[in-house]
Structures are given as structure tokens and as C-alpha cells.
Design a protein around this motif. Structure first.
Motif, PDB file in Angstrom:
ATOM      1  N   ALA A  49       0.638  -1.336   0.023  1.00 13.42           N
ATOM      2  CA  ALA A  49       0.014   0.025   0.021  1.00 13.42           C
ATOM      3  C   ALA A  49       1.018   0.958  -0.065  1.00 13.42           C
ATOM      4  O   ALA A  49       0.605   2.337  -0.749  1.00 13.42           O
ATOM      5  CB  ALA A  49      -0.894  -0.041   1.150  1.00 13.42           C
ATOM      6  N   SER A  50       1.977   1.289   0.673  1.00 13.21           N
ATOM      7  CA  SER A  50       2.904   2.599   0.820  1.00 13.21           C
ATOM      8  C   SER A  50       3.568   2.557  -0.387  1.00 13.21           C
ATOM      9  O   SER A  50       3.606   3.754  -0.994  1.00 13.21           O
ATOM     10  CB  SER A  50       4.072   2.163   2.042  1.00 13.21           C
ATOM     11  N   VAL A  51       3.987   1.501  -0.780  1.00 11.62           N
ATOM     12  CA  VAL A  51       4.846   1.829  -2.406  1.00 11.62           C
ATOM     13  C   VAL A  51       3.816   2.331  -3.509  1.00 11.62           C
ATOM     14  O   VAL A  51       4.341   2.995  -4.185  1.00 11.62           O
ATOM     15  CB  VAL A  51       5.493   0.409  -2.691  1.00 11.62           C
TER      16      VAL A  51
ATOM     17  N   GLY B  84      -5.544  -8.144  -7.482  1.00  8.54           N
ATOM     18  CA  GLY B  84      -4.359  -8.565  -6.820  1.00  8.54           C
ATOM     19  C   GLY B  84      -4.347  -7.860  -5.150  1.00  8.54           C
ATOM     20  O   GLY B  84      -4.196  -8.394  -4.272  1.00  8.54           O
ATOM     21  N   THR B  85      -4.899  -6.603  -5.180  1.00  5.97           N
ATOM     22  CA  THR B  85      -5.347  -5.953  -3.924  1.00  5.97           C
ATOM     23  C   THR B  85      -6.107  -6.932  -3.033  1.00  5.97           C
ATOM     24  O   THR B  85      -5.966  -7.074  -1.868  1.00  5.97           O
ATOM     25  CB  THR B  85      -5.463  -4.693  -4.009  1.00  5.97           C
ATOM     26  N   TYR B  86      -7.316  -7.234  -3.851  1.00  3.45           N
ATOM     27  CA  TYR B  86      -8.123  -8.083  -2.775  1.00  3.45           C
ATOM     28  C   TYR B  86      -7.561  -9.127  -2.449  1.00  3.45           C
ATOM     29  O   TYR B  86      -7.872  -9.559  -1.342  1.00  3.45           O
ATOM     30  CB  TYR B  86      -9.273  -8.176  -3.594  1.00  3.45           C
TER      31      TYR B  86
ATOM     32  N   ALA C 221      -5.181   3.028  -9.258  1.00  3.86           N
ATOM     33  CA  ALA C 221      -6.203   1.932  -9.173  1.00  3.86           C
ATOM     34  C   ALA C 221      -5.900   1.140  -7.911  1.00  3.86           C
ATOM     35  O   ALA C 221      -6.787   0.765  -7.011  1.00  3.86           O
ATOM     36  CB  ALA C 221      -6.300   1.055 -10.258  1.00  3.86           C
ATOM     37  N   THR C 222      -4.641   0.507  -7.637  1.00  3.87           N
ATOM     38  CA  THR C 222      -4.272  -0.269  -6.477  1.00  3.87           C
ATOM     39  C   THR C 222      -4.398   0.508  -5.176  1.00  3.87           C
ATOM     40  O   THR C 222      -5.041  -0.120  -4.233  1.00  3.87           O
ATOM     41  CB  THR C 222      -2.961  -0.710  -6.757  1.00  3.87           C
TER      42      THR C 222
ATOM     43  N   LEU D 251      -7.746   1.702  -0.397  1.00 10.17           N
ATOM     44  CA  LEU D 251      -8.590   2.672   0.375  1.00 10.17           C
ATOM     45  C   LEU D 251      -9.839   1.687   0.656  1.00 10.17           C
ATOM     46  O   LEU D 251     -10.455   1.940   1.933  1.00 10.17           O
ATOM     47  CB  LEU D 251      -8.611   3.858  -0.196  1.00 10.17           C
ATOM     48  N   ALA D 252     -10.585   1.160  -0.275  1.00 11.06           N
ATOM     49  CA  ALA D 252     -11.768   0.543  -0.495  1.00 11.06           C
ATOM     50  C   ALA D 252     -11.843  -0.364   0.553  1.00 11.06           C
ATOM     51  O   ALA D 252     -12.685  -0.766   1.543  1.00 11.06           O
ATOM     52  CB  ALA D 252     -12.145   0.313  -1.753  1.00 11.06           C
ATOM     53  N   ALA D 253     -10.568  -1.194   0.786  1.00 13.90           N
ATOM     54  CA  ALA D 253     -10.454  -2.348   1.671  1.00 13.90           C
ATOM     55  C   ALA D 253     -10.287  -1.849   3.200  1.00 13.90           C
ATOM     56  O   ALA D 253     -10.881  -2.591   3.966  1.00 13.90           O
ATOM     57  CB  ALA D 253      -9.287  -3.142   1.471  1.00 13.90           C
ATOM     58  N   LEU D 254      -9.770  -0.668   3.244  1.00 15.75           N
ATOM     59  CA  LEU D 254      -9.760  -0.003   4.590  1.00 15.75           C
ATOM     60  C   LEU D 254     -10.920   0.144   4.947  1.00 15.75           C
ATOM     61  O   LEU D 254     -11.545   0.174   6.106  1.00 15.75           O
ATOM     62  CB  LEU D 254      -8.935   1.249   4.468  1.00 15.75           C
ATOM     63  N   LEU D 255     -11.806   1.178   4.164  1.00 14.40           N
ATOM     64  CA  LEU D 255     -13.035   1.748   4.440  1.00 14.40           C
ATOM     65  C   LEU D 255     -14.126   0.552   4.984  1.00 14.40           C
ATOM     66  O   LEU D 255     -15.332   0.863   5.579  1.00 14.40           O
ATOM     67  CB  LEU D 255     -13.776   2.659   3.319  1.00 14.40           C
ATOM     68  N   THR D 256     -13.939  -0.624   4.219  1.00 17.27           N
ATOM     69  CA  THR D 256     -14.877  -1.615   4.427  1.00 17.27           C
ATOM     70  C   THR D 256     -14.580  -2.697   5.567  1.00 17.27           C
ATOM     71  O   THR D 256     -15.368  -3.637   5.682  1.00 17.27           O
ATOM     72  CB  THR D 256     -15.174  -2.256   2.973  1.00 17.27           C
TER      73      THR D 256
END
Length: 259
Positions: free
Chosen positions: A46-48, A88-90, A183-184, A189-194
Motif C-alpha cells: 500500500a505504501s509503495v 491483486g489487492t483483494y 487503481a491499486t 482505500l476501499a479495503a480499509l473503509l470496508t
């Protein structure tokens, strides 16, 4: 200002200089440094990717200015990369990504050898060599999100292994990376909010990310100029050795016994 800022500014400068000139290694180098500091894989990725939004913009503008872009290839790679990065993020925020890394390492090694063979034979570059850049972007974006770095090694090495013009392959891949990073980052961010992603420890990386951005933005125009002026055969040799070296290094990290 935190000492972490200056350390990661140096890391970001060196990583972007290599990435912008040769089309790969920013994510691999930056993620490896974060992981060695004890950062979790998801937080490191996420940071990179947050940093690559800014460094990718600077790198893309530099390559556009030096005319290192194939616009058709850019559109297709970006579309596939965006989709692959989200998927890939999911996966990364759901299950460990270590299972797919050996396949990435094997692909890297194969493509590196193909690039070196083309440099040795002095094979002429093709105008538009990869027949299916959207699937290539899809695979590159997926592995990039999983490992925090992998877009350049997978995409640039595949394009050059297929015979693409090294300058166009490097410039286009770097520019497309900005869209993949956006996009990643949005997917993280979406993963964080959910509530899908545990972000414990992420807040302490602010100065590290800021340093990666600052160093990368400064290095981007220098790297774009290097790609423009370097002889094509020398550029092909350097990329080939870099890809093989990354494959050997990552293979050693995977298979050597952990201390």
C-alpha cells in the motif's frame, strides 16, 4: 523532519533512477527495504503504490517529453494493469501472496535470458511486438499488487523479450504504472473503509512514503533522459542482466533457509 524521510528519499531516488531508465525495480527495491524494516506485506505494498502515484506521474511526463511512448500500447497495458491491480489487492488483503511468487521468479529468469539472447544476436526491435498487451497488463498488475513490485519486471521484460523497441517498452511501461498505482491505491482505500484490511502500523509510515515520493520525483526526469540517450544494444544488455539478477535475488529470498 524524521530521519526516515531522508533514508527513504535516498532509496526512492536510487530506485526511481533504475526504474525510470530501465523500466523496472522501483517497487521491488522499495518494498524490500520496507519488509526488511518489519513492515507487513500489505502495508508495504500500500505504501509503495501510494508513492508510485506521484513518481509514476513524474516519470510518465518525462518519458512523454522524450517521446519514449507507444500510445496504443499505453492504453491497452493500462486497462489490463488497472483490473489486475484491483484483483491483486483483494487477494493480498485476503490471503498470503507467497504461493504465486515462485512463478513470477521463474518468468523473470526466462525473460531475462531471452533479452540477453536478443542483445547477443543484435535482433532488431519490432514496432509493436506484443499481440495481447491487455492480458499482459492484467498479469503485471496482479503480481505488482501481490508483491508490492512486479509491474516493470513482468511487463517490461515480456515486451522486450518479444522484441519491442527498448525505449518504447520502458517509457510506456513506466507511464502505464501510474494508472495501475492509482487503481491499486484506491483498492487499498476501499479495503480499509470496508474493514477488509487490518492497517495496524500503517500510520507510522508517513515519513517513509513521503521520502519515497520526494526521491522518486527528483530522479524521474534524469531517468527519462538516460533512456532516451543510451544506445539500444547497451540498454538491452543492461535490462537483461537486471532482470536475471532480480530473478536470482528473489529466488534466493524464496528458497534459501530463513535465519
Amino acid at each position: 523532519m524524521s530521519p526516515d524521510f531522508w533514508l527513504f528519499a535516498a532509496v526512492g531516488f536510487a530506485a526511481q533512477l533504475v526504474d525510470g531508465a530501465l523500466g523496472m525495480a522501483y517497487g521491488v527495491i522499495s518494498t524490500s527495504v520496507l519488509l526488511s524494516a518489519g513492515v507487513t506485506p500489505a502495508n508495504a505494498s500500500a505504501s509503495v503504490h501510494a508513492a508510485k502515484v506521484f513518481t509514476g506521474l513524474a516519470s510518465g511526463l518525462s518519458h512523454i517529453a522524450y517521446r519514449n511512448i507507444d500510445w496504443k500500447l499505453l492504453a491497452l497495458l493500462s486497462g489490463g494493469g488497472v483490473l489486475g491491480g484491483v484483483v491483486g489487492t483483494y487477494v493480498l488483503t485476503s490471503v498470503p501472496g507467497d504461493a504465486v511468487k515462485p512463478y513470477v521468479v521463474g518468468w523473470l529468469g526466462l525473460m531475462g535470458l531471452v533479452i540477453l539472447y536478443r542483445a547477443w544476436r543484435q535482433t532488431r526491435p519490432k514496432v509493436f511486438s506484443w499481440r495481447s498487451p491487455f492480458p499482459l497488463g492484467l498479469v503485471g498488475g496482479f503480481f505488482d499488487a501481490i508483491g508490492g513490485g512486479g509491474w516493470g519486471p513482468v511487463v517490461t521484460s515480456s515486451l522486450m523479450g518479444a522484441g519491442a523497441d527498448p525505449r518504447k517498452a520502458i517509457g510506456t511501461t513506466n507511464t502505464a504504472e501510474m494508472f495501475v498505482a492509482m487503481a491499486t491505491s484506491a483498492a487499498f482505500l476501499a479495503a480499509l473503509l470496508t474493514g477488509h484490511w487490518d492497517t495496524e502500523g500503517l500510520g507510522g509510515l508517513v515519513w517513509s512514503v513521503a521520502g519515497l515520493i520526494a526521491g522518486g520525483v527528483v530522479a524521474a526526469p534524469i531517468a527519462g533522459w538516460m533512456t532516451k540517450v543510451m544506445p539500444l544494444r547497451a540498454l538491452t544488455w543492461i535490462v537483461g542482466f537486471l532482470v536475471v539478477g532480480l530473478a536470482i535475488w528473489q529466488g534466493a529470498m524464496l528458497f534459501l533457509p530463513k535465519a
